[in-house]
Design a protein around this motif. Structure first.
Motif, short mmCIF file in Angstrom:
data_model
loop_
_atom_site.label_atom_id
_atom_site.label_comp_id
_atom_site.label_asym_id
_atom_site.label_seq_id
_atom_site.Cartn_x
_atom_site.Cartn_y
_atom_site.Cartn_z
N ILE A 279 0.86 -1.19 0.00
CA ILE A 279 0.00 0.00 0.00
C ILE A 279 0.89 1.23 0.00
O ILE A 279 1.91 1.27 0.69
CB ILE A 279 -0.91 0.03 1.25
N GLU A 280 0.49 2.23 -0.76
CA GLU A 280 1.19 3.51 -0.76
C GLU A 280 0.19 4.63 -1.00
O GLU A 280 -0.92 4.39 -1.49
CB GLU A 280 2.28 3.55 -1.82
N GLU A 281 0.57 5.81 -0.64
CA GLU A 281 -0.27 6.97 -0.91
C GLU A 281 0.32 7.68 -2.11
O GLU A 281 1.52 7.96 -2.15
CB GLU A 281 -0.33 7.91 0.29
N ARG A 282 -0.53 7.93 -3.10
CA ARG A 282 -0.07 8.60 -4.30
C ARG A 282 -0.98 9.79 -4.58
O ARG A 282 -2.17 9.61 -4.80
CB ARG A 282 -0.10 7.63 -5.48
N ASP A 283 -0.42 10.96 -4.51
CA ASP A 283 -1.18 12.19 -4.76
C ASP A 283 -2.41 12.28 -3.86
O ASP A 283 -3.50 12.65 -4.30
CB ASP A 283 -1.59 12.31 -6.23
N GLY A 284 -2.25 11.85 -2.60
CA GLY A 284 -3.33 11.93 -1.62
C GLY A 284 -4.33 10.79 -1.70
O GLY A 284 -5.35 10.81 -1.02
N THR A 285 -4.06 9.77 -2.51
CA THR A 285 -4.97 8.64 -2.67
C THR A 285 -4.28 7.35 -2.26
O THR A 285 -3.15 7.09 -2.69
CB THR A 285 -5.42 8.51 -4.15
N ARG A 286 -4.96 6.53 -1.43
CA ARG A 286 -4.40 5.23 -1.03
C ARG A 286 -4.53 4.26 -2.19
O ARG A 286 -5.63 4.01 -2.69
CB ARG A 286 -5.16 4.66 0.18
N GLY B 288 -2.38 -14.49 -9.27
CA GLY B 288 -1.21 -14.46 -10.14
C GLY B 288 -1.12 -13.24 -11.03
O GLY B 288 -0.07 -12.96 -11.60
N VAL B 289 -2.18 -12.52 -11.19
CA VAL B 289 -2.18 -11.28 -11.97
C VAL B 289 -2.20 -10.12 -10.97
O VAL B 289 -3.08 -10.05 -10.11
CB VAL B 289 -3.41 -11.20 -12.89
N VAL B 290 -1.22 -9.24 -11.07
CA VAL B 290 -1.12 -8.10 -10.15
C VAL B 290 -1.58 -6.84 -10.85
O VAL B 290 -1.11 -6.52 -11.96
CB VAL B 290 0.32 -7.94 -9.61
N LYS B 291 -2.49 -6.14 -10.21
CA LYS B 291 -3.03 -4.88 -10.75
C LYS B 291 -2.99 -3.81 -9.67
O LYS B 291 -3.03 -4.11 -8.47
CB LYS B 291 -4.48 -5.06 -11.21
N GLU B 292 -3.00 -2.55 -10.12
CA GLU B 292 -3.07 -1.43 -9.20
C GLU B 292 -4.53 -1.14 -8.87
O GLU B 292 -5.38 -1.14 -9.76
CB GLU B 292 -2.43 -0.21 -9.86
N VAL B 293 -4.81 -0.91 -7.58
CA VAL B 293 -6.18 -0.75 -7.10
C VAL B 293 -6.26 0.44 -6.14
O VAL B 293 -5.37 0.66 -5.33
CB VAL B 293 -6.64 -2.03 -6.36
N ILE C 67 -12.83 -7.48 -2.40
CA ILE C 67 -13.50 -7.58 -3.69
C ILE C 67 -13.18 -6.30 -4.45
O ILE C 67 -13.36 -5.20 -3.92
CB ILE C 67 -15.03 -7.70 -3.51
N VAL C 68 -12.71 -6.44 -5.69
CA VAL C 68 -12.30 -5.29 -6.49
C VAL C 68 -13.13 -5.26 -7.77
O VAL C 68 -13.31 -6.28 -8.44
CB VAL C 68 -10.80 -5.37 -6.84
N HIS C 69 -13.62 -4.08 -8.09
CA HIS C 69 -14.37 -3.87 -9.33
C HIS C 69 -13.88 -2.60 -9.98
O HIS C 69 -13.79 -1.56 -9.31
CB HIS C 69 -15.87 -3.80 -9.04
N VAL C 70 -13.58 -2.66 -11.25
CA VAL C 70 -13.06 -1.55 -12.07
C VAL C 70 -11.99 -0.72 -11.34
O VAL C 70 -12.00 0.50 -11.39
CB VAL C 70 -14.17 -0.65 -12.64
N GLY C 71 -11.08 -1.41 -10.67
CA GLY C 71 -9.94 -0.75 -10.04
C GLY C 71 -10.18 -0.20 -8.65
O GLY C 71 -9.31 0.47 -8.10
N PHE C 72 -11.32 -0.48 -8.04
CA PHE C 72 -11.63 0.00 -6.69
C PHE C 72 -11.92 -1.17 -5.77
O PHE C 72 -12.75 -2.03 -6.08
CB PHE C 72 -12.85 0.92 -6.70
N ALA C 73 -11.24 -1.20 -4.62
CA ALA C 73 -11.54 -2.20 -3.60
C ALA C 73 -12.84 -1.77 -2.93
O ALA C 73 -12.96 -0.66 -2.43
CB ALA C 73 -10.41 -2.26 -2.57
#
Length: 103
Positions: A12-19, A27-32, A47-53
């Motif tokens: 987990i990291e904070e990027r531009d004020g967003t976690r 096996g597939v790693v995506k940014e969420v 559970i993740v949908h369209v890039g949002f947990a």
């Protein structure tokens, strides 16, 4: 088709004020984005949908769901290479298909 898929938080990291997190989907790693689950921790499942947990999930349920999706070919459909999928649907056979058949 867009699925809501369970994944395990790797970091987990904070990027531009967003976690944000890197999440492993069998096996597939995506940014969420984790903004809807501000207390989610590394190692937990969501559970993740369209890039949002969207919702926390226990490990057993997550693994079971990932196995079902994999058995049905839905993970490949969701995360696979669209060019490869189109080629396979058109009847193209990849060299790796022969290696899998030999096993």
């Amino acid at each position: 088709m867009c699925l809501a898929v369970p994944g395990r938080v790797l970091d987990i990291e904070e990027r531009d004020g967003t976690r944000m997190a890197n999440v492993d989907f069998g096996g597939v790693v995506k940014e969420v984005c984790l903004e809807y689950l501000p207390d989610l921790k590394v190692g937990e499942y969501a559970i993740v949908h369209v890039g949002f947990a969207l919702q926390r999930l226990d490990e057993e349920s997550a693994r079971h769901t990932l196995e079902l999706f994999a058995d049905l070919g839905m993970l490949q459909e969701e995360f696979g290479d669209p060019w490869e999928l189109a080629a396979r649907e058109g009847g193209f056979v990849f060299p790796s298909d022969f290696q899998e058949a030999e096993k």
